[in-house]
Design an enzyme around this catalytic site. Sequence first.
Site, PDB file in Angstrom:
ATOM      1  N   ASN A   1      -2.064   0.056   6.824  1.00  0.00           N
ATOM      2  CA  ASN A   1      -1.597  -1.099   7.525  1.00  0.00           C
ATOM      3  C   ASN A   1      -0.684  -1.780   6.394  1.00  0.00           C
ATOM      4  OD1 ASN A   1      -3.691  -1.998   5.983  1.00  0.00           O
ATOM      5  ND2 ASN A   1      -4.707  -2.961   7.219  1.00  0.00           N
TER       6      ASN A   1
ATOM      7  N   HIS B   1      -2.186  -5.345   1.422  1.00  0.00           N
ATOM      8  CA  HIS B   1      -3.449  -6.286   1.408  1.00  0.00           C
ATOM      9  C   HIS B   1      -3.124  -7.630   0.907  1.00  0.00           C
ATOM     10  CE1 HIS B   1      -7.539  -7.103  -0.339  1.00  0.00           C
ATOM     11  NE2 HIS B   1      -6.800  -7.917  -1.307  1.00  0.00           N
TER      12      HIS B   1
ATOM     13  N   LYS C   1       0.970  -1.195   0.142  1.00  0.00           N
ATOM     14  CA  LYS C   1      -0.217  -0.006  -0.247  1.00  0.00           C
ATOM     15  C   LYS C   1       0.693   1.204  -0.076  1.00  0.00           C
ATOM     16  CE  LYS C   1      -3.910  -2.171   2.191  1.00  0.00           C
ATOM     17  NZ  LYS C   1      -4.882  -2.197   3.432  1.00  0.00           N
TER      18      LYS C   1
ATOM     19  N   GLU D   1      -9.450 -11.415  -7.489  1.00  0.00           N
ATOM     20  CA  GLU D   1      -8.634 -10.120  -7.351  1.00  0.00           C
ATOM     21  C   GLU D   1      -7.245 -10.307  -8.195  1.00  0.00           C
ATOM     22  OE1 GLU D   1      -7.923  -9.821  -3.114  1.00  0.00           O
ATOM     23  OE2 GLU D   1      -9.723  -8.885  -2.871  1.00  0.00           O
TER      24      GLU D   1
ATOM     25  N   TYR E   1     -12.502  -2.335  -3.596  1.00  0.00           N
ATOM     26  CA  TYR E   1     -13.041  -2.376  -2.194  1.00  0.00           C
ATOM     27  C   TYR E   1     -14.534  -2.486  -2.144  1.00  0.00           C
ATOM     28  CZ  TYR E   1      -8.421  -2.189   0.018  1.00  0.00           C
ATOM     29  OH  TYR E   1      -7.083  -2.318   0.292  1.00  0.00           O
TER      30      TYR E   1
HETATM   31  P1  IDP Z   1      -7.788  -6.574   5.670  1.00  0.00           P
HETATM   32  O1  IDP Z   1      -7.038  -5.699   4.813  1.00  0.00           O
HETATM   33  O2  IDP Z   1      -7.207  -7.332   6.811  1.00  0.00           O
HETATM   34  O3  IDP Z   1      -8.564  -7.808   4.611  1.00  0.00           O
HETATM   35  P2  IDP Z   1     -10.407  -5.449   5.886  1.00  0.00           P
HETATM   36  O4  IDP Z   1     -11.633  -5.588   6.941  1.00  0.00           O
HETATM   37  O5  IDP Z   1     -11.118  -6.086   4.321  1.00  0.00           O
HETATM   38  O6  IDP Z   1      -9.056  -5.912   6.454  1.00  0.00           O
HETATM   39  O7  IDP Z   1     -10.405  -3.794   5.243  1.00  0.00           O
HETATM   40  C1  IDP Z   1      -9.859  -3.478   4.313  1.00  0.00           C
HETATM   41  C2  IDP Z   1      -9.006  -2.133   4.681  1.00  0.00           C
HETATM   42  O8  IDP Z   1      -9.832  -1.333   5.086  1.00  0.00           O
HETATM   43  C3  IDP Z   1      -8.042  -2.516   5.832  1.00  0.00           C
HETATM   44  O9  IDP Z   1      -6.837  -3.344   5.433  1.00  0.00           O
HETATM   45  C4  IDP Z   1      -7.735  -1.321   6.322  1.00  0.00           C
HETATM   46  O10 IDP Z   1      -6.673  -0.507   5.274  1.00  0.00           O
HETATM   47  C5  IDP Z   1      -8.920  -0.601   6.065  1.00  0.00           C
HETATM   48  N1  IDP Z   1      -9.749  -0.700   7.499  1.00  0.00           N
HETATM   49  C6  IDP Z   1     -10.218  -1.622   7.972  1.00  0.00           C
HETATM   50  N2  IDP Z   1     -11.007  -1.581   8.902  1.00  0.00           N
HETATM   51  C7  IDP Z   1     -10.833  -0.119   9.189  1.00  0.00           C
HETATM   52  C8  IDP Z   1     -11.137   0.613  10.486  1.00  0.00           C
HETATM   53  O11 IDP Z   1     -11.885   0.388  11.360  1.00  0.00           O
HETATM   54  N3  IDP Z   1     -11.029   2.145   9.979  1.00  0.00           N
HETATM   55  C9  IDP Z   1     -10.071   2.656   9.106  1.00  0.00           C
HETATM   56  N4  IDP Z   1      -9.583   1.804   8.134  1.00  0.00           N
HETATM   57  C10 IDP Z   1     -10.021   0.294   8.243  1.00  0.00           C
HETATM   58 MG    MG Z   2      -9.822  -7.774   3.221  1.00  0.00          MG
END
Ligand code: IDP
Ligand code: MG
Length: 139
Positions: free
Chosen positions: A112, A115, A9, A126, A49
């Site tokens: 974070n 992905h 990212k 994907e 997304y």
């Molecule tokens: P993942 O990437 O671990 O699969 P997902 O729930 O699919 O997590 O969420 C996609 C992305 O959205 C996350 O990697 C993160 O960048 C962002 N995200 C997820 N939950 C939150 C939140 O509570 N606040 C802000 N950003 C979030």
């Molecule tokens: Mg996810």
Amino acid sequence: MQQTLSIIKPDAIEKNVIGKILARFEENGLKIIAAKMLHLTEEKAKKFYMVHKEKPFYMDLVKFMTSGPVLVLALQGKEAVKKCREIMGATNFKDAKEGTIRKDFASSIERNAVHGSDSLENAKIEVSFFFNNNEIFPR
Ligand code: IDP
Ligand code: MG
């Protein structure tokens, strides 16, 4: 053998840790079988997304993912979908285990670093979202 999609990212690209992240995948038994750097358009990020469109963080996430270039990867290996998620660590880096990418390189729950596809079904969708067959090199 499975294939899965990962994205380095914009926050990790900004931190200049592409090589370190690629090494984590390779050292843990995954092969990089496709890679490209690109700058996501808003349209493409929104589409990628789409499952999160009702979430409160959706628009912020789209803004973040379009804030700079990303490196999109297809990874291959035994149980690649699960293994990639293990190497990445929990979504919230505060919950991520020692030695995971997110523990070491994430700076918030949103920013974070990586992905990873969450199921084999989504991995297929994907990988083909970003790569044509002639851009993938299984081996
Ligand atoms: P993942 O990437 O671990 O699969 P997902 O729930 O699919 O997590 O969420 C996609 C992305 O959205 C996350 O990697 C993160 O960048 C962002 N995200 C997820 N939950 C939150 C939140 O509570 N606040 C802000 N950003 C979030
Ligand atoms: Mg996810």
